[in-house]
Scaffold this active site. Structure first.
Site, PDB file in Angstrom:
ATOM      1  CG  ASP A 201      -1.825   1.184   1.284  1.00 50.13           C
ATOM      2  OD1 ASP A 201      -1.387   2.296   0.930  1.00 50.13           O
ATOM      3  OD2 ASP A 201      -2.984   1.010   1.651  1.00 50.13           O
ATOM      4  CG  HIS A 202       1.158   4.380  -3.094  1.00 49.50           C
ATOM      5  ND1 HIS A 202      -0.104   4.010  -3.465  1.00 49.50           N
ATOM      6  CD2 HIS A 202       1.177   5.735  -3.195  1.00 49.50           C
ATOM      7  CE1 HIS A 202      -0.806   5.083  -3.771  1.00 49.50           C
ATOM      8  NE2 HIS A 202      -0.050   6.153  -3.613  1.00 49.50           N
ATOM      9  CG  HIS A 264      -4.410   4.441  -0.366  1.00 44.99           C
ATOM     10  ND1 HIS A 264      -3.479   3.432  -0.421  1.00 44.99           N
ATOM     11  CD2 HIS A 264      -4.669   4.772  -1.659  1.00 44.99           C
ATOM     12  CE1 HIS A 264      -3.201   3.174  -1.694  1.00 44.99           C
ATOM     13  NE2 HIS A 264      -3.908   3.966  -2.454  1.00 44.99           N
TER      14      HIS A 264
HETATM   15  C1  BG6 Z   1      -4.143   4.601  -5.952  1.00 40.36           C
HETATM   16  C2  BG6 Z   1      -5.533   4.645  -6.539  1.00 40.36           C
HETATM   17  O1  BG6 Z   1      -4.005   3.489  -5.110  1.00 40.36           O
HETATM   18  O2  BG6 Z   1      -3.924   5.780  -5.200  1.00 40.36           O
HETATM   19  C3  BG6 Z   1      -5.707   5.874  -7.410  1.00 40.36           C
HETATM   20  O3  BG6 Z   1      -5.756   3.475  -7.315  1.00 40.36           O
HETATM   21  C4  BG6 Z   1      -5.371   7.107  -6.620  1.00 40.36           C
HETATM   22  O4  BG6 Z   1      -7.030   5.960  -7.924  1.00 40.36           O
HETATM   23  C5  BG6 Z   1      -4.002   6.970  -5.966  1.00 40.36           C
HETATM   24  O5  BG6 Z   1      -5.366   8.200  -7.524  1.00 40.36           O
HETATM   25  C6  BG6 Z   1      -3.717   8.117  -5.032  1.00 40.36           C
HETATM   26  O6  BG6 Z   1      -2.369   8.050  -4.645  1.00 40.36           O
HETATM   27  P1  BG6 Z   1      -1.583   9.365  -4.266  1.00 40.36           P
HETATM   28  O7  BG6 Z   1      -0.246   8.887  -3.821  1.00 40.36           O
HETATM   29  O8  BG6 Z   1      -1.549  10.226  -5.481  1.00 40.36           O
HETATM   30  O9  BG6 Z   1      -2.391   9.993  -3.173  1.00 40.36           O
END
Ligand code: BG6
Length: 520
Positions: A201-202, A264
């Site tokens: 989960d980045h 997230h």
């Molecule tokens: C991803 C989703 O996991 O996270 C995307 O699939 C979303 O839809 C993105 O735009 C948001 O990531 P960040 O790092 O830009 O907040």
């Protein structure tokens, strides 16, 4: 509003260890689905940044795997990605050396025969580059291929070699609902031991997310008031200005609740609400996170609302509604906005509402957590009769800005100078990450890729956690699937979401904090 900026002295930073002791052992990293955007935009730039910082082993190789018959053009494309998305100069002298470590292997994901050939190719690269048997498999394909890839790796004895470490990184979405997540967990764990599995989960790779734990547990003054006695409510917002960016078919099946809230936003919630773990070891951290999610009672359907954007104006540009996006059903019932109100039934949080929201095409890009404290039991200072920010004594508010404008601010009341009536006006004490530490180019994937190579699972999801969060949201998703919303679209692109989301808070006497971003 007055703000006070806090700065960190550059000399202090010069003593911070740069992590060279965390260089992984030689390894071949195989990326399945390597022709997709993620590899070029995020993974390769992150790997190159690790290389620049001396954090990759000298014996290292990346194999991109996908169905298309690509040859050397793959490495050239990755080079472009590193330059374009990694902020690297095209003539960077180390870049060509690094690109020599990138190769491509065409494979049909569901053809078992191809995996034998892949194994032979990895063995050949390993012996040519003296890498040994360590392997990291990164699954960045469309999720329907995850189980098949894992099964084929198992069938070819690639999961448990006689010597060496093997890990598998699995991109989100991990499942589509509780049943599919359970099934995928079962399939993955029938080939790999849980300690080999890295569900990514980045958000957990973001510095500001990790900083929530540092803020809470490396400082003595916040934890004593971090509970129901002092905190009135918590809001977590993940707002995007972007739409679905050509990912219509994926998003049609996902929607905001699955795409961002279940993973997230719930990760952010767990970091805000967890008990102090005994150590920063994977087991300890994961156990405390799990306890938070397990303490959330089922979310009544009335405490979950959804929205879908219609056409509007975002950042001064006219944008189409969701139903007019490429490859989206013109009658789509998919939500591009979701908000929930939930509670955590434990001694620390009982009775404190947590409001979570995530949406696309909102007014501003901002991921923030705001913690509103209770007011003093007695307000002895006069409220001023005038209007404006000083018209009312406002509760203390702690805001953690995850992105952009990363930082933390605390709002408190101060006496308006020269006011004989002891007028109180809110002021903000602000810590701004880039002002304090300089701009960081890290995209979250660097830390997570490095941790996966090192076998450190602290910042990855565990099977129990994934199933628990799905168990909270699956009933809502099912209820929504059974009733197509009649009022979609129900918010204009460029606004703060649908009215029903405002009502979710109004019932409790609160409003969403929409003044997001760096304090003015
Ligand atoms: C991803 C989703 O996991 O996270 C995307 O699939 C979303 O839809 C993105 O735009 C948001 O990531 P960040 O790092 O830009 O907040």
């Amino acid at each position: 509003m007055a703000t006070i900026q806090m700065k960190v002295s550059p000399e202090d930073l010069s003593h911070v260890p740069q992590g060279k002791e965390r260089v992984p052992e030689p390894v071949i990293m195989t990326i399945f689905g390597a022709s997709g955007d993620l590899t070029k935009r995020k993974l390769l730039p992150a790997l190159y940044h690790l290389e620049q910082n001396g954090l990759l082993p000298s014996k290292f190789h990346i194999v991109g795997v996908a169905r298309r018959p690509l040859g050397d053009e793959f490495a050239a494309d990755m080079r472009e990605g590193i330059v374009e998305f990694g902020g690297v100069e095209s003539n960077d002298p180390k870049l060509d050396e690094f690109i020599k470590k990138v190769s491509y292997f065409a494979l049909n994901f569901d053809d078992p025969g191809h995996y034998a050939a892949l194994k032979a190719e990895l063995d050949r690269l390993a012996s040519e580059n003296n890498i040994g048997n360590n392997r990291l498999f990164y699954l960045a394909t469309s999720p329907e291929f995850f189980a098949g890839i894992v099964e084929n790796l198992g069938a070819q004895q690639m999961a448990h070699p006689e010597q060496g470490h093997v890990g598998v990184v699995i991109e989100k979405p991990f499942g589509h609902d509780l049943d599919s997540a359970r099934e995928l967990n079962h399939q993955v764990n029938s080939v790999f031991d849980e300690r080999q599995v890295f569900r990514i989960d980045h958000y957990l790779g973001k510095e500001t997310v990790q900083n929530i734990l540092v803020f809470r547990f490396a400082n003595g003054i916040f934890e004593p008031i971090w509970n129901r006695n002092y905190i009135e409510h918590v809001q977590i917002t993940a707002a995007e200005t972007l739409g679905v960016e050509g990912r219509g078919p994926f998003y049609e099946k996902a929607g905001a609740l699955r795409d961002v809230v279940q993973n997230h936003v719930m990760e952010l919630l767990s970091f805000v609400a967890m008990e102090p773990p005994p150590s920063f070891e994977a087991e300890s951290v994961r156990r405390e996170k799990l306890k938070v999610w397990q303490a959330i009672p089922p979310i009544p359907i009335l405490n979950a609302v959804r929205g879908q954007y219609g056409p509007g104006v975002v950042d001064g540009q006219r944008v189409p509604g969701y139903r007019d996006e490429e490859r989206v059903d013109p009658n789509s019932g998919t939500e591009t906005y979701a908000a929930v109100r939930l509670e955590i039934e434990n001694w620390r949080w009982a009775g404190v509402p947590f409001y979570l929201r995530a949406g696309k095409r909102l007014k501003k890009r901002a991921t923030e957590i705001s913690i509103q404290f209770r007011q003093p039991p007695l307000l002895i200072f006069n409220r001023m009769a005038s209007s404006g920010p000083c018209s009312d004594i406002q509760p203390n508010l702690l805001t953690i800005r995850i992105q952009p404008d990363e930082g933390i601010s605390l709002r408190f009341g101060a006496k308006v100078p020269t006011s004989p009536e002891m007028a109180v006006c809110p002021v903000i004490m602000d810590f701004n990450y880039s002002a304090a530490f300089g701009k960081s180019s890290a995209n979250g994937y660097e830390r997570l890729l490095l941790d996966a190579m090192l076998g450190d699972q602290t910042l990855f999801a565990h099977r129990d956690g994934v199933e628990t969060t799905w168990s909270l949201y699956t009933p809502i998703l099912e209820a929504w699937a059974n009733k197509v919303p009649e009022v979609f679209p129900n918010y204009f692109a460029g606004k703060w979401g649908p009215e029903c989301a405002d009502r979710l808070l109004e019932r409790d006497g609160y409003t969403w904090r929409n003044n997001l971003g760096k304090p003015e």
